[in-house]
Design a protein around this motif. Structure first.
Motif, PDB file in Angstrom:
ATOM      1  N   ALA A   1      -3.049  20.218 -18.578  1.00  0.00           N
ATOM      2  CA  ALA A   1      -3.619  18.834 -18.337  1.00  0.00           C
ATOM      3  C   ALA A   1      -4.838  18.030 -19.099  1.00  0.00           C
ATOM      4  CB  ALA A   1      -4.749  19.021 -17.099  1.00  0.00           C
ATOM      5  N   ALA A   2      -4.884  19.070 -20.598  1.00  0.00           N
ATOM      6  CA  ALA A   2      -5.353  18.323 -21.550  1.00  0.00           C
ATOM      7  C   ALA A   2      -3.969  18.281 -23.047  1.00  0.00           C
ATOM      8  CB  ALA A   2      -5.715  19.856 -22.590  1.00  0.00           C
ATOM      9  N   MET A   3      -3.099  17.542 -22.182  1.00  0.00           N
ATOM     10  CA  MET A   3      -2.212  17.490 -23.364  1.00  0.00           C
ATOM     11  C   MET A   3      -1.931  15.889 -22.165  1.00  0.00           C
ATOM     12  SD  MET A   3       1.805  19.394 -23.167  1.00  0.00           S
ATOM     13  CE  MET A   3       1.706  19.413 -21.555  1.00  0.00           C
ATOM     14  N   SER A   4      -1.711  14.581 -23.386  1.00  0.00           N
ATOM     15  CA  SER A   4      -0.868  13.674 -23.404  1.00  0.00           C
ATOM     16  C   SER A   4      -0.434  13.056 -25.052  1.00  0.00           C
ATOM     17  CB  SER A   4      -2.421  13.127 -23.123  1.00  0.00           C
ATOM     18  OG  SER A   4      -3.275  13.275 -24.205  1.00  0.00           O
ATOM     19  N   ASP A   5       0.515  13.700 -25.080  1.00  0.00           N
ATOM     20  CA  ASP A   5       1.317  13.609 -25.696  1.00  0.00           C
ATOM     21  C   ASP A   5       3.323  13.174 -25.155  1.00  0.00           C
ATOM     22  OD1 ASP A   5       2.002  16.339 -26.316  1.00  0.00           O
ATOM     23  OD2 ASP A   5       1.230  16.883 -28.166  1.00  0.00           O
ATOM     24  N   TRP A   6       3.806  13.850 -26.713  1.00  0.00           N
ATOM     25  CA  TRP A   6       5.384  13.713 -26.133  1.00  0.00           C
ATOM     26  C   TRP A   6       5.188  14.981 -24.992  1.00  0.00           C
ATOM     27  CZ3 TRP A   6       8.383  18.207 -27.717  1.00  0.00           C
ATOM     28  CH2 TRP A   6       7.369  18.604 -28.110  1.00  0.00           C
ATOM     29  N   ARG A   7       4.919  15.696 -25.709  1.00  0.00           N
ATOM     30  CA  ARG A   7       5.371  17.281 -24.927  1.00  0.00           C
ATOM     31  C   ARG A   7       4.395  17.306 -23.757  1.00  0.00           C
ATOM     32  NH1 ARG A   7       0.811  21.221 -27.209  1.00  0.00           N
ATOM     33  NH2 ARG A   7      -0.415  19.203 -26.872  1.00  0.00           N
ATOM     34  N   GLU A   8       3.154  16.456 -22.867  1.00  0.00           N
ATOM     35  CA  GLU A   8       3.281  16.135 -21.198  1.00  0.00           C
ATOM     36  C   GLU A   8       4.692  15.477 -21.386  1.00  0.00           C
ATOM     37  OE1 GLU A   8       1.035  13.167 -19.424  1.00  0.00           O
ATOM     38  OE2 GLU A   8      -0.445  14.852 -20.268  1.00  0.00           O
ATOM     39  N   GLN A   9       5.222  14.358 -21.798  1.00  0.00           N
ATOM     40  CA  GLN A   9       6.047  13.654 -21.204  1.00  0.00           C
ATOM     41  C   GLN A   9       7.718  14.693 -20.952  1.00  0.00           C
ATOM     42  OE1 GLN A   9       6.248  10.991 -23.947  1.00  0.00           O
ATOM     43  NE2 GLN A   9       4.215   9.900 -23.287  1.00  0.00           N
ATOM     44  N   ARG A  10       7.958  14.721 -21.865  1.00  0.00           N
ATOM     45  CA  ARG A  10       9.107  15.876 -22.320  1.00  0.00           C
ATOM     46  C   ARG A  10       8.670  16.887 -21.529  1.00  0.00           C
ATOM     47  NH1 ARG A  10      13.135  16.801 -26.118  1.00  0.00           N
ATOM     48  NH2 ARG A  10      12.267  14.175 -27.030  1.00  0.00           N
ATOM     49  N   ALA A  11       7.445  17.881 -20.857  1.00  0.00           N
ATOM     50  CA  ALA A  11       7.326  18.485 -20.154  1.00  0.00           C
ATOM     51  C   ALA A  11       8.134  17.700 -18.412  1.00  0.00           C
ATOM     52  CB  ALA A  11       6.617  19.365 -20.023  1.00  0.00           C
ATOM     53  N   ALA A  12       7.358  16.770 -18.342  1.00  0.00           N
ATOM     54  CA  ALA A  12       7.535  15.999 -17.211  1.00  0.00           C
ATOM     55  C   ALA A  12       8.806  15.716 -16.806  1.00  0.00           C
ATOM     56  CB  ALA A  12       6.226  14.837 -16.860  1.00  0.00           C
TER      57      ALA A  12
ATOM     58  N   ASP B   1       4.249  22.945 -31.123  1.00  0.00           N
ATOM     59  CA  ASP B   1       4.837  21.939 -31.606  1.00  0.00           C
ATOM     60  C   ASP B   1       6.119  22.253 -31.072  1.00  0.00           C
ATOM     61  OD1 ASP B   1       5.928  24.900 -31.384  1.00  0.00           O
ATOM     62  OD2 ASP B   1       6.439  24.614 -33.611  1.00  0.00           O
ATOM     63  N   LYS B   2       6.321  22.749 -29.135  1.00  0.00           N
ATOM     64  CA  LYS B   2       7.540  22.733 -28.425  1.00  0.00           C
ATOM     65  C   LYS B   2       6.843  22.988 -27.290  1.00  0.00           C
ATOM     66  CE  LYS B   2       8.468  27.577 -29.627  1.00  0.00           C
ATOM     67  NZ  LYS B   2       8.948  28.392 -30.759  1.00  0.00           N
ATOM     68  N   ILE B   3       7.912  22.759 -26.648  1.00  0.00           N
ATOM     69  CA  ILE B   3       8.252  23.494 -24.674  1.00  0.00           C
ATOM     70  C   ILE B   3       9.113  24.320 -25.103  1.00  0.00           C
ATOM     71  CG2 ILE B   3       6.575  21.271 -24.351  1.00  0.00           C
ATOM     72  CD1 ILE B   3       9.063  20.602 -22.340  1.00  0.00           C
ATOM     73  N   LYS B   4       8.738  25.384 -24.068  1.00  0.00           N
ATOM     74  CA  LYS B   4       9.927  26.348 -23.259  1.00  0.00           C
ATOM     75  C   LYS B   4      10.302  26.532 -22.693  1.00  0.00           C
ATOM     76  CE  LYS B   4       9.543  30.034 -26.044  1.00  0.00           C
ATOM     77  NZ  LYS B   4      10.356  30.295 -27.132  1.00  0.00           N
TER      78      LYS B   4
ATOM     79  N   ILE C   1      12.142  22.871 -27.034  1.00  0.00           N
ATOM     80  CA  ILE C   1      12.521  21.622 -27.391  1.00  0.00           C
ATOM     81  C   ILE C   1      11.417  21.507 -28.081  1.00  0.00           C
ATOM     82  CG2 ILE C   1      12.986  19.841 -25.861  1.00  0.00           C
ATOM     83  CD1 ILE C   1      13.457  21.222 -23.489  1.00  0.00           C
ATOM     84  N   HIS C   2      11.608  20.481 -29.274  1.00  0.00           N
ATOM     85  CA  HIS C   2      10.990  20.469 -30.154  1.00  0.00           C
ATOM     86  C   HIS C   2      11.001  18.399 -29.753  1.00  0.00           C
ATOM     87  CE1 HIS C   2      12.168  24.287 -32.442  1.00  0.00           C
ATOM     88  NE2 HIS C   2      10.512  24.248 -32.530  1.00  0.00           N
ATOM     89  N   GLU C   3       9.846  18.069 -30.591  1.00  0.00           N
ATOM     90  CA  GLU C   3       9.415  16.554 -30.373  1.00  0.00           C
ATOM     91  C   GLU C   3      11.348  15.643 -30.498  1.00  0.00           C
ATOM     92  OE1 GLU C   3       6.391  12.786 -31.474  1.00  0.00           O
ATOM     93  OE2 GLU C   3       6.880  14.985 -32.327  1.00  0.00           O
ATOM     94  N   SER C   4      12.002  16.111 -31.335  1.00  0.00           N
ATOM     95  CA  SER C   4      12.928  15.263 -31.960  1.00  0.00           C
ATOM     96  C   SER C   4      14.493  15.764 -31.455  1.00  0.00           C
ATOM     97  CB  SER C   4      12.677  15.325 -33.592  1.00  0.00           C
ATOM     98  OG  SER C   4      13.389  16.610 -34.377  1.00  0.00           O
ATOM     99  N   ASP C   5      14.272  16.904 -30.510  1.00  0.00           N
ATOM    100  CA  ASP C   5      14.913  17.233 -30.316  1.00  0.00           C
ATOM    101  C   ASP C   5      15.753  16.334 -28.662  1.00  0.00           C
ATOM    102  OD1 ASP C   5      15.220  19.701 -31.809  1.00  0.00           O
ATOM    103  OD2 ASP C   5      13.935  21.284 -30.474  1.00  0.00           O
ATOM    104  N   GLU C   6      16.546  16.342 -28.491  1.00  0.00           N
ATOM    105  CA  GLU C   6      17.393  15.160 -27.037  1.00  0.00           C
ATOM    106  C   GLU C   6      17.574  17.050 -26.387  1.00  0.00           C
ATOM    107  OE1 GLU C   6      18.091  12.632 -26.399  1.00  0.00           O
ATOM    108  OE2 GLU C   6      17.263  11.978 -28.538  1.00  0.00           O
ATOM    109  N   LEU C   7      17.859  17.296 -24.979  1.00  0.00           N
ATOM    110  CA  LEU C   7      18.084  17.631 -23.691  1.00  0.00           C
ATOM    111  C   LEU C   7      19.433  17.087 -22.959  1.00  0.00           C
ATOM    112  CD1 LEU C   7      17.086  19.950 -22.515  1.00  0.00           C
ATOM    113  CD2 LEU C   7      15.709  18.941 -21.215  1.00  0.00           C
ATOM    114  N   ASP C   8      19.885  18.046 -22.632  1.00  0.00           N
ATOM    115  CA  ASP C   8      21.444  17.506 -22.235  1.00  0.00           C
ATOM    116  C   ASP C   8      21.108  17.425 -20.631  1.00  0.00           C
ATOM    117  OD1 ASP C   8      23.925  17.219 -20.739  1.00  0.00           O
ATOM    118  OD2 ASP C   8      24.867  17.850 -22.258  1.00  0.00           O
TER     119      ASP C   8
END
Length: 115
Positions: A2-13, A58-61, A91-98
């Motif tokens: 819940a404390a996240m509000s950056d690229w990780r939150e978006q990528r996790a969603a 630096d990532k989500i796993k 998955i790092h910020e600049s990574d693309e996920l297929d």
């Protein structure tokens, strides 16, 4: 998370939406709560554990419980490759996920759980 509000939150969603696209009946729960991680670790299950979703600085796993038993023709697994049973995708910020390949892994993992 819940404390996240950056690229990780978006990528996790995005990862969550791909998981539910693959298996609409998947159950998400938070497990393994502790003082250093009061929100716990999101887990996704269907006839058994499919994967977990952890957030780091630096990532989500995404760790697949039975990843070593899954075919990964797209080469998404890039972590825990030496583990006996599990495999993970960092998955790092600049990574693309297929997305299509990820959905296929989730479906394969659910099928493996169903036996």
């Amino acid at each position: 998370m819940a404390a996240m509000s950056d690229w990780r939150e978006q990528r996790a969603a995005t990862v969550r939406s791909l998981i539910t696209r693959a298996e609409p009946d998947v159950v998400e729960e938070s497990k393994w709560r502790k003082p250093s991680n009061p929100d716990g670790v999101p887990t996704f299950s269907l006839s058994g554990l499919i994967c977990t979703l952890e957030t780091y600085k630096d990532k989500i796993k995404v760790t697949f419980a039975k990843g070593a038993s899954l075919d990964d023709p797209a080469g998404l697994f890039n972590a825990s490759l030496g583990a006996g049973t599990r495999r993970a995708i960092d998955i790092h910020e600049s990574d693309e996920l297929d997305g299509d390949a990820f959905v296929a892994l989730i479906r394969q993992a659910a099928d493996l759980n169903r036996g």
